[in-house]
Design a protein around this motif. Structure first.
Motif, PDB file in Angstrom:
ATOM      1  N   VAL A 193       0.858  -1.191   0.000  1.00 50.59           N
ATOM      2  CA  VAL A 193       0.000   0.000   0.000  1.00 50.59           C
ATOM      3  C   VAL A 193       0.891   1.237   0.000  1.00 50.59           C
ATOM      4  CG1 VAL A 193      -1.840   1.228   1.189  1.00 50.59           C
ATOM      5  CG2 VAL A 193      -1.786  -1.281   1.223  1.00 50.59           C
ATOM      6  N   ARG A 194       0.636   2.143  -0.954  1.00 56.94           N
ATOM      7  CA  ARG A 194       1.482   3.317  -1.127  1.00 56.94           C
ATOM      8  C   ARG A 194       0.687   4.593  -0.873  1.00 56.94           C
ATOM      9  NH1 ARG A 194       4.601   2.785  -6.779  1.00 56.94           N
ATOM     10  NH2 ARG A 194       5.692   4.571  -5.840  1.00 56.94           N
ATOM     11  N   PRO A 195       1.342   5.632  -0.349  1.00 60.74           N
ATOM     12  CA  PRO A 195       0.629   6.888  -0.099  1.00 60.74           C
ATOM     13  C   PRO A 195       0.364   7.658  -1.388  1.00 60.74           C
ATOM     14  CG  PRO A 195       2.942   7.112   0.483  1.00 60.74           C
ATOM     15  CD  PRO A 195       2.727   5.667   0.162  1.00 60.74           C
ATOM     16  N   LEU A 196      -0.782   8.313  -1.434  1.00 60.23           N
ATOM     17  CA  LEU A 196      -1.079   9.242  -2.522  1.00 60.23           C
ATOM     18  C   LEU A 196      -0.264  10.518  -2.341  1.00 60.23           C
ATOM     19  CD1 LEU A 196      -4.961   8.882  -2.534  1.00 60.23           C
ATOM     20  CD2 LEU A 196      -3.439   8.123  -4.377  1.00 60.23           C
ATOM     21  N   GLN A 197       0.068  11.141  -3.449  1.00 64.64           N
ATOM     22  CA  GLN A 197       0.828  12.388  -3.398  1.00 64.64           C
ATOM     23  C   GLN A 197      -0.076  13.591  -3.641  1.00 64.64           C
ATOM     24  OE1 GLN A 197       4.268  12.290  -6.019  1.00 64.64           O
ATOM     25  NE2 GLN A 197       4.571  10.093  -5.641  1.00 64.64           N
TER      26      GLN A 197
END
Length: 298
Positions: free
Chosen positions: A89-93
């Motif tokens: 799971v990756r953070p939105l920018q």
């Protein structure tokens, strides 16, 4: 947030109280699958939106903590979900290329455009962002004054895009039990508020999608206190005069599923219209991240 924390704790009490209780309610007609999804990732959970590709396998799943994951569903010979493999799971920018800050990261609705770009709607600070590439910086869409006046935890839950690239979003609350939900439409760089959807009972919008049939699908939930959640799916035809009265396709028994929040409509290999929904576990051990699927009538 406070209301969500209350819902999560109450749902937990329901689950704990029912561990030794009776069997689960019977799913309504069209039920295909309810897959309990787990992954060893500290950011895993809180899922509020989902997009399923035309092949029924490739997915994008959105968390309400400003994060996302992509993955693939493996299905058995009957089409049921056998497993899900997903990226971390990756953070939105934000527009600055940095992870979204607290208070600006309550991502709720997702819409995948034909060119592969992704739109995401937010609560907290109500707005819609465009991601030309999901792993890259966002572009800010203009926000009408109405967005600023929305309740912090009842703003832009649902987001959908039609075949022409027009966006549609609506808040979780309409401002009154007998007031229709306003639908905000983004077209040619501008928002309008000419459309509305009738409010019916205690159900509130949490997810939306345009199906391959060109119709608008609205996922709604009704929290029944200690009894748990009920989910409902309505379908609408959008014509020159706006949305019709719609039809109810699905209404789940109270307590059958947890907090279903995201929906994607697609056709399987046999041409059957399918609804794939994802539940928000609120990052609580007593709630589940589920992928729930139903076959829908044409």
């Amino acid at each position: 947030m406070r209301r969500r924390a209350f819902l999560a704790v109450t749902a937990g009490l329901v689950l704990i109280a029912g561990l030794e209780g009776s069997a689960s309610p019977t799913p309504p007609p069209g039920f295909l699958d309810a897959f309990h999804w787990t992954m060893d990732d500290p950011r895993f959970g809180g899922f509020s939106g989902i997009e399923v590709a035309e092949n029924g396998r490739d997915i994008i799943v959105l968390s309400d903590r400003g994060a996302y994951t992509t993955g693939q569903i493996t299905r058995d010979e009957t089409g049921r979900i056998a497993s899900i493999s997903a990226e971390p799971v990756r953070p939105l920018q934000g527009a600055d290329g940095k992870p979204l800050k607290p208070g600006f990261s309550d991502s709720e609705g997702i819409a995948l455009a034909a060119d592969g770009s992704v739109y995401i709607s937010f609560e907290g600070r109500a707005r819609v962002l465009l991601y030309p590439k999901l792993d890259g910086p966002a572009k800010n869409l203009p926000s009408p004054a109405d967005f600023k006046a929305m309740q912090e935890n009842s703003a832009l839950e649902a987001l959908a895009i039609d075949a022409k690239g027009t966006l549609y979003t609506l808040p979780e609350r309409s401002g009154g039990e007998h007031k229709p939900f306003p639908v905000y439409r983004f077209k040619a760089g501008k928002w309008d508020k000419r459309l509305q959807i009738p409010r019916d009972g205690g159900y509130l919008p949490v997810g939306a999608d345009f199906g391959p049939d060109g119709k608008f699908y609205l996922l709604e939930r009704d929290f029944r206190g200690l009894a748990g959640f009920s989910s409902r799916l309505r379908r609408f035809t959008l014509g020159p005069r706006g949305f019709d009265k719609g039809e109810i396709l699905l209404e789940t028994p109270v307590g059958l599923y947890d907090n279903l929040e995201g929906i994607s409509i697609w056709r399987d290999a046999a041409g059957h219209l399918t609804a794939t929904m994802v539940s928000d576990d609120n990052f609580k051990f007593f709630l589940r991240s589920q992928i729930v699927e139903y076959q829908l009538p044409d």
